[in-house]
Write a protein that holds these residues in place. Structure first.
Motif, PDB file in Angstrom:
ATOM      1  N   ALA A   1       0.431  -1.214  -0.491  1.00 31.28           N
ATOM      2  CA  ALA A   1      -0.216  -0.619   0.168  1.00 31.28           C
ATOM      3  C   ALA A   1       0.871   1.452   0.098  1.00 31.28           C
ATOM      4  CB  ALA A   1      -0.574  -0.038   1.048  1.00 31.28           C
ATOM      5  N   PHE A   2       1.970   1.248   0.534  1.00 34.99           N
ATOM      6  CA  PHE A   2       2.709   2.585   0.932  1.00 34.99           C
ATOM      7  C   PHE A   2       3.870   2.685  -0.554  1.00 34.99           C
ATOM      8  CE2 PHE A   2       6.940   4.044   1.517  1.00 34.99           C
ATOM      9  CZ  PHE A   2       6.922   4.814   1.876  1.00 34.99           C
TER      10      PHE A   2
ATOM     11  N   TYR B   1       1.174   3.983  -2.893  1.00 32.96           N
ATOM     12  CA  TYR B   1       1.416   5.561  -2.339  1.00 32.96           C
ATOM     13  C   TYR B   1       2.105   6.451  -2.949  1.00 32.96           C
ATOM     14  CZ  TYR B   1       1.932  10.072   0.355  1.00 32.96           C
ATOM     15  OH  TYR B   1       2.794  11.164   0.770  1.00 32.96           O
TER      16      TYR B   1
ATOM     17  N   SER C   1      -3.060   5.019   3.875  1.00 31.32           N
ATOM     18  CA  SER C   1      -2.355   4.942   2.198  1.00 31.32           C
ATOM     19  C   SER C   1      -3.695   5.149   1.516  1.00 31.32           C
ATOM     20  CB  SER C   1      -1.670   3.415   2.297  1.00 31.32           C
ATOM     21  OG  SER C   1      -0.859   4.026   3.084  1.00 31.32           O
ATOM     22  N   TYR C   2      -4.594   4.199   1.497  1.00 30.28           N
ATOM     23  CA  TYR C   2      -5.789   4.478   0.291  1.00 30.28           C
ATOM     24  C   TYR C   2      -6.512   6.479   0.257  1.00 30.28           C
ATOM     25  CZ  TYR C   2      -4.031   1.264  -2.078  1.00 30.28           C
ATOM     26  OH  TYR C   2      -4.129  -0.456  -2.926  1.00 30.28           O
TER      27      TYR C   2
ATOM     28  N   CYS D   1      -3.709   0.712  -8.637  1.00 30.48           N
ATOM     29  CA  CYS D   1      -4.771  -0.438  -6.870  1.00 30.48           C
ATOM     30  C   CYS D   1      -4.993  -1.376  -7.840  1.00 30.48           C
ATOM     31  CB  CYS D   1      -5.284   0.936  -6.367  1.00 30.48           C
ATOM     32  SG  CYS D   1      -3.619   2.938  -6.196  1.00 30.48           S
TER      33      CYS D   1
END
Length: 312
Positions: free
Chosen positions: A121-122, A125, A219-220, A243
């Motif tokens: 997720a990072f 981002y 993050s999202y 994503c």
């Protein structure tokens, strides 16, 4: 030294009962289980092989996919071969040491997998919100350090689970109503007080899964804000597509894991065989689908995988 007080005949063995109530169907259930397991192994080993062979894929995003593939292989292999031995050969005995070792690997690697999903997720981002700084922020060395940090966190949090269980007395019952040594399934067999085990297990669940999901959602949230500011439809679609694979993997893994954890503690109204089947699917379905999802949604990986699979 831990003292286990099981049956007089063989105090060092636990019995894995398999899927309670469906013993007659074990052979039939083993067919989809074995097919899902083999498909998952082939898919994940293909991802590892392709990334290893292709230097252009040896980048942070694909290193994370390799870590995810390794955790999928480890968790499914910790559970499925023993489950199939129960189904096919009625080999349902497992030593105390083997049971605690299996438990440690299952929960430890699951915690590691959760850390990998947060790191993914990072990664997304940074790729969307700070694309010009991606190469300087996320290097292969930094990804390796984050993976090591996730492994250390998982080991430190999960190691007390088997240690706490080893101190419990097990009186007359040594039959585990499951296909593998899940923490609460083993704890409930004890004739001692399992309050500490129950509370620590919940704490580990909330620290690992709860904190990690919070970080993923954060993050999202930032990613969504950045995507909504994109004016170009093409760039907007590309950002969403970037994503999609990660969101699918995250939802699939966390849903199975949360169901298994919650029903063991609060799901008295759920039929045991339903819980056991779904708990096993947690180690079968995500490992099978993860390489397919990333192979379809990630064009660069997809092209390389097709190159090797279709090679004559």
């Amino acid at each position: 030294m831990a003292v286990f007080n099981l049956t007089p005949s063989d105090p060092s063995i636990f019995i894995l009962a398999g899927i309670s109530g469906l013993e007659a169907a074990h052979m039939w259930i083993s067919i989809p289980f074995s097919m899902l397991y083999i498909t998952g192994l082939l898919g994940n080993f293909t991802v590892l092989f392709v990334v290893w062979k292709e230097e252009t894929l040896q980048k942070p995003m694909y290193l994370l996919l390799c870590m995810l593939a390794l955790t999928d292989i480890t968790t499914s292999t910790s559970v499925v071969p023993k489950t199939l031995c129960i189904f096919w050969f009625n080999m349902n005995g497992i030593t105390i040491g083997g049971c605690l070792t299996q438990m440690f690997f299952l929960h430890g690697v699951s915690g590691m997998q959760s850390a990998i999903i947060v790191t993914m997720a990072f990664d997304r981002y940074v790729a969307i919100c700070k694309p010009l700084r991606y190469d300087s922020i996320l290097t292969n060395a930094r990804i390796a350090k984050l993976g090591l940090l996730g492994l250390i966190r998982s080991v430190l949090l999960v190691l007390p689970l088997p240690l706490l269980l080893s101190r419990l007395p097990f009186c007359a019952n040594n039959v585990i109503p499951h296909t593998y040594c899940e923490h609460m399934a083993v704890a409930k067999m004890s004739c001692g007080d399992i309050t500490v085990n129950r509370m620590y297990g919940l704490m580990v669940t909330f620290v690992i899964l709860g904190l990690d999901l919070l970080l993923v959602f954060f993050s999202y949230g930032l990613i969504s804000r950045a995507i909504l500011k994109i004016s170009s439809k093409k760039a907007y679609k590309k950002a969403l597509n970037t994503c999609t694979a990660h969101i699918c993997v995250m939802l699939m893994s966390s849903t199975f894991f949360l169901f298994s954890t919650i029903t063991h503690r609060f799901g008295q109204g759920i039929a045991p065989h339903i819980h056991i089947i779904l708990a096993n699917l947690h180690f079968l379905v995500p490992p099978m689908l993860n390489p397919i999802i990333y192979g379809v949604k990630t064009k660069e990986l997809h092209d390389k995988m097709v190159k090797y699979i279709c090679r004559r």
